[in-house]
Design an enzyme around this catalytic site. Structure first.
Site, PDB file in Angstrom:
ATOM      1  N   ASP A 140     -24.446 -13.916  18.541  1.00  0.00           N
ATOM      2  CA  ASP A 140     -23.259 -14.298  19.299  1.00  0.00           C
ATOM      3  C   ASP A 140     -22.302 -15.064  18.382  1.00  0.00           C
ATOM      4  O   ASP A 140     -22.738 -15.727  17.441  1.00  0.00           O
ATOM      5  CB  ASP A 140     -23.648 -15.243  20.453  1.00  0.00           C
ATOM      6  CG  ASP A 140     -24.283 -14.501  21.629  1.00  0.00           C
ATOM      7  OD1 ASP A 140     -24.208 -13.263  21.683  1.00  0.00           O
ATOM      8  OD2 ASP A 140     -24.856 -15.185  22.500  1.00  0.00           O
ATOM      9  N   ARG A 190     -19.904  -6.408  18.242  1.00  0.00           N
ATOM     10  CA  ARG A 190     -19.519  -6.513  19.658  1.00  0.00           C
ATOM     11  C   ARG A 190     -18.135  -7.158  19.667  1.00  0.00           C
ATOM     12  O   ARG A 190     -17.958  -8.248  19.105  1.00  0.00           O
ATOM     13  CB  ARG A 190     -20.502  -7.408  20.412  1.00  0.00           C
ATOM     14  CG  ARG A 190     -20.046  -7.736  21.844  1.00  0.00           C
ATOM     15  CD  ARG A 190     -20.716  -8.977  22.414  1.00  0.00           C
ATOM     16  NE  ARG A 190     -22.136  -8.814  22.604  1.00  0.00           N
ATOM     17  CZ  ARG A 190     -23.003  -9.848  22.623  1.00  0.00           C
ATOM     18  NH1 ARG A 190     -22.570 -11.081  22.446  1.00  0.00           N
ATOM     19  NH2 ARG A 190     -24.288  -9.629  22.786  1.00  0.00           N
TER      20      ARG A 190
HETATM   21  P1  FDA Z   1     -10.455 -11.366  31.076  1.00  0.00           P
HETATM   22  O1  FDA Z   1     -10.855 -12.790  30.895  1.00  0.00           O
HETATM   23  O2  FDA Z   1      -9.026 -11.007  30.933  1.00  0.00           O
HETATM   24  O3  FDA Z   1     -11.014 -10.875  32.466  1.00  0.00           O
HETATM   25  C1  FDA Z   1     -10.717  -9.611  32.984  1.00  0.00           C
HETATM   26  C2  FDA Z   1     -11.231  -9.543  34.424  1.00  0.00           C
HETATM   27  O4  FDA Z   1     -12.657  -9.638  34.418  1.00  0.00           O
HETATM   28  C3  FDA Z   1     -10.786 -10.715  35.296  1.00  0.00           C
HETATM   29  O5  FDA Z   1      -9.543 -10.453  35.877  1.00  0.00           O
HETATM   30  C4  FDA Z   1     -11.915 -10.787  36.312  1.00  0.00           C
HETATM   31  O6  FDA Z   1     -11.761  -9.771  37.286  1.00  0.00           O
HETATM   32  C5  FDA Z   1     -13.127 -10.431  35.498  1.00  0.00           C
HETATM   33  N1  FDA Z   1     -13.806 -11.625  34.935  1.00  0.00           N
HETATM   34  C6  FDA Z   1     -13.845 -12.010  33.644  1.00  0.00           C
HETATM   35  N2  FDA Z   1     -14.614 -13.111  33.512  1.00  0.00           N
HETATM   36  C7  FDA Z   1     -15.044 -13.426  34.755  1.00  0.00           C
HETATM   37  C8  FDA Z   1     -15.885 -14.464  35.284  1.00  0.00           C
HETATM   38  N3  FDA Z   1     -16.423 -15.390  34.485  1.00  0.00           N
HETATM   39  N4  FDA Z   1     -16.115 -14.496  36.628  1.00  0.00           N
HETATM   40  C9  FDA Z   1     -15.610 -13.537  37.426  1.00  0.00           C
HETATM   41  N5  FDA Z   1     -14.822 -12.524  36.984  1.00  0.00           N
HETATM   42  C10 FDA Z   1     -14.541 -12.475  35.669  1.00  0.00           C
HETATM   43  N6  FDA Z   1     -17.354 -14.796  23.834  1.00  0.00           N
HETATM   44  C11 FDA Z   1     -17.508 -15.431  22.641  1.00  0.00           C
HETATM   45  O7  FDA Z   1     -16.645 -16.219  22.265  1.00  0.00           O
HETATM   46  N7  FDA Z   1     -18.629 -15.201  21.885  1.00  0.00           N
HETATM   47  C12 FDA Z   1     -19.591 -14.321  22.261  1.00  0.00           C
HETATM   48  O8  FDA Z   1     -20.574 -14.135  21.532  1.00  0.00           O
HETATM   49  C13 FDA Z   1     -19.428 -13.632  23.499  1.00  0.00           C
HETATM   50  N8  FDA Z   1     -20.356 -12.736  23.951  1.00  0.00           N
HETATM   51  C14 FDA Z   1     -20.086 -11.959  25.055  1.00  0.00           C
HETATM   52  C15 FDA Z   1     -20.944 -10.929  25.417  1.00  0.00           C
HETATM   53  C16 FDA Z   1     -20.591 -10.055  26.437  1.00  0.00           C
HETATM   54  C17 FDA Z   1     -21.519  -8.932  26.796  1.00  0.00           C
HETATM   55  C18 FDA Z   1     -19.356 -10.228  27.138  1.00  0.00           C
HETATM   56  C19 FDA Z   1     -18.933  -9.280  28.203  1.00  0.00           C
HETATM   57  C20 FDA Z   1     -18.545 -11.286  26.821  1.00  0.00           C
HETATM   58  C21 FDA Z   1     -18.895 -12.179  25.801  1.00  0.00           C
HETATM   59  N9  FDA Z   1     -18.072 -13.243  25.468  1.00  0.00           N
HETATM   60  C22 FDA Z   1     -18.283 -13.901  24.272  1.00  0.00           C
HETATM   61  C23 FDA Z   1     -17.039 -13.729  26.409  1.00  0.00           C
HETATM   62  C24 FDA Z   1     -15.661 -13.178  26.114  1.00  0.00           C
HETATM   63  O9  FDA Z   1     -15.134 -13.770  24.960  1.00  0.00           O
HETATM   64  C25 FDA Z   1     -14.694 -13.447  27.281  1.00  0.00           C
HETATM   65  O10 FDA Z   1     -14.548 -14.824  27.448  1.00  0.00           O
HETATM   66  C26 FDA Z   1     -15.122 -12.843  28.600  1.00  0.00           C
HETATM   67  O11 FDA Z   1     -15.675 -11.570  28.436  1.00  0.00           O
HETATM   68  C27 FDA Z   1     -13.927 -12.718  29.558  1.00  0.00           C
HETATM   69  O12 FDA Z   1     -12.973 -11.880  29.002  1.00  0.00           O
HETATM   70  P2  FDA Z   1     -12.686 -10.374  29.511  1.00  0.00           P
HETATM   71  O13 FDA Z   1     -12.652  -9.519  28.304  1.00  0.00           O
HETATM   72  O14 FDA Z   1     -13.676  -9.976  30.529  1.00  0.00           O
HETATM   73  O15 FDA Z   1     -11.218 -10.409  30.049  1.00  0.00           O
END
Ligand code: FDA
Length: 313
Positions: A140, A190
């Site tokens: 991560d 990732r």
């Molecule tokens: P965005 O934040 O724009 O969200 C898009 C939509 O997704 C929202 O409108 C909502 O509908 C839904 N959503 C997102 N988060 C939600 C929540 N917590 N609760 C409810 N709904 C939610 N970061 C990092 O810095 N280091 C890492 O190693 C990782 N590892 C990691 C693994 C995996 C498998 C994922 C999916 C994510 C991570 N992350 C991470 C977290 C990443 O950086 C980010 O903060 C989150 O994925 C939220 O961003 P989105 O891309 O989902 O978009």
């Protein structure tokens, strides 16, 4: 509207942490994002997800250990997780060469704060154990003070261990160059947007810039990275990338989508049923607080809803 940075700030106050840990309402929300306190509970959840056709990455919660002893315990716990995945047969359904269940680890749990050589020693032990099972260890990405050290450590272990890869964050200005470094190596990446509070001097402060960078990096990763993971719950970005994948005739077996346990289960199900590889990141353990605050910050509406209920009495 509460911003991500404000939520990360407020939840870092000690009185807030005490209040959240005691509150019944928060406990319910924690259960949505955390698969259990123990490895056994997380394995039960994983077995059920695997039965429904999802891939898994198990994550032991906790970060920034304070001593060498704690780093050794975390390393041993990672090794136990790899053994438990085998014992529970969670890799029986693997489609070579991609493992059905792997683990995600944090280098600050391996001992980064105790010294790079401490973390490297533990990381190499975990990788050696993983290779006995033909398994993979995802590193991560944590806050920006660790970015260069993480990318360099992957480069250092790579000649001996090809069963690893890391995470890159689209909010950091440096990420295009880190992506090139990983492409050159052939390591898996990732791609995420980034979950920590970072200053505007090193990270895009505006969400639309983070999103735009994400799409650009994802397109490059889909073409050039070894088995990239597109880790986002952003429906609009996923739709745009699906069009790109179709128009570029990218083989769906050559990458995977990833999402977090408890977030957008409908979208997880949809992508899986469309035939995409869909991996769920399954966190467990008692040290859930920092992880939980990052999930709250991503969707401040969750916090707002709970605070409203608290103040209503
Ligand atoms: P965005 O934040 O724009 O969200 C898009 C939509 O997704 C929202 O409108 C909502 O509908 C839904 N959503 C997102 N988060 C939600 C929540 N917590 N609760 C409810 N709904 C939610 N970061 C990092 O810095 N280091 C890492 O190693 C990782 N590892 C990691 C693994 C995996 C498998 C994922 C999916 C994510 C991570 N992350 C991470 C977290 C990443 O950086 C980010 O903060 C989150 O994925 C939220 O961003 P989105 O891309 O989902 O978009």
């Amino acid at each position: 509207m509460l911003s991500r940075t404000v939520v990360l700030k407020v939840t870092s106050w000690p009185w807030m942490e005490r209040m959240v840990k005691r509150s019944f309402l928060f406990r319910k929300l924690v259960q949505r994002f955390v698969a259990g306190d123990t490895l056994g509970e997380a394995l039960d959840v994983s077995a059920e997800l695997a039965r429904r056709g999802f891939l898994i990455s198990l994550d032991l919660l906790g970060e920034n250990v304070k001593s060498l002893d704690e780093a050794i315990s975390a390393k041993n716990a990672y090794i136990d997780m790899l053994g438990a995945i085998e014992a529970r047969n969670l890799n029986a359904s693997r489609k070579e060469p991609i493992e059905a269940a792997n683990i995600s680890i944090k280098l600050t749990q391996c001992g980064f704060d105790q010294g790079d050589e401490v973390a490297e020693r533990h990381f190499r032990e975990v990788l050696t154990e993983a290779s006995r099972y033909g398994n993979f260890v995802r590193v991560d990405m944590e806050a920006s003070e660790y970015t260069e050290r993480t990318v360099s450590l992957i480069e250092r272990v790579w000649p001996d261990h090809k069963n690893t890869g890391t995470v890159l964050q689209s909010y950091l200005y440096r990420t295009p160059s880190d992506l090139d470094r990983m492409i050159k190596l052939g390591a898996r990446v990732r791609l995420v947007k980034g979950a920590y509070a970072e200053p505007a001097s090193i990270a895009y402060p505006k969400k639309r810039d983070v999103d735009r960078a994400y799409v650009e990096l994802a397109k490059k990763a889909l073409r050039q990275v070894n088995y990239p993971a597109i880790a986002t719950h952003d429906e609009r970005i996923i739709a745009e990338l699906k069009e790109f994948i179709a128009s570029e005739r990218i083989d769906p077996a050559s990458f995977e989508f990833q999402m977090i346990y408890g977030v957008r289960r409908d979208l997880q199900e949809q992508l899986r049923s469309e035939g995409f590889n869909m991996r769920i990141y399954v966190p467990f353990g008692e040290a859930w607080y920092p992880y939980f605050t990052r999930r709250l910050a991503e969707r401040p509406a969750n916090l707002f809803f709970i605070l409203k209920s608290l103040f209503k009495g």
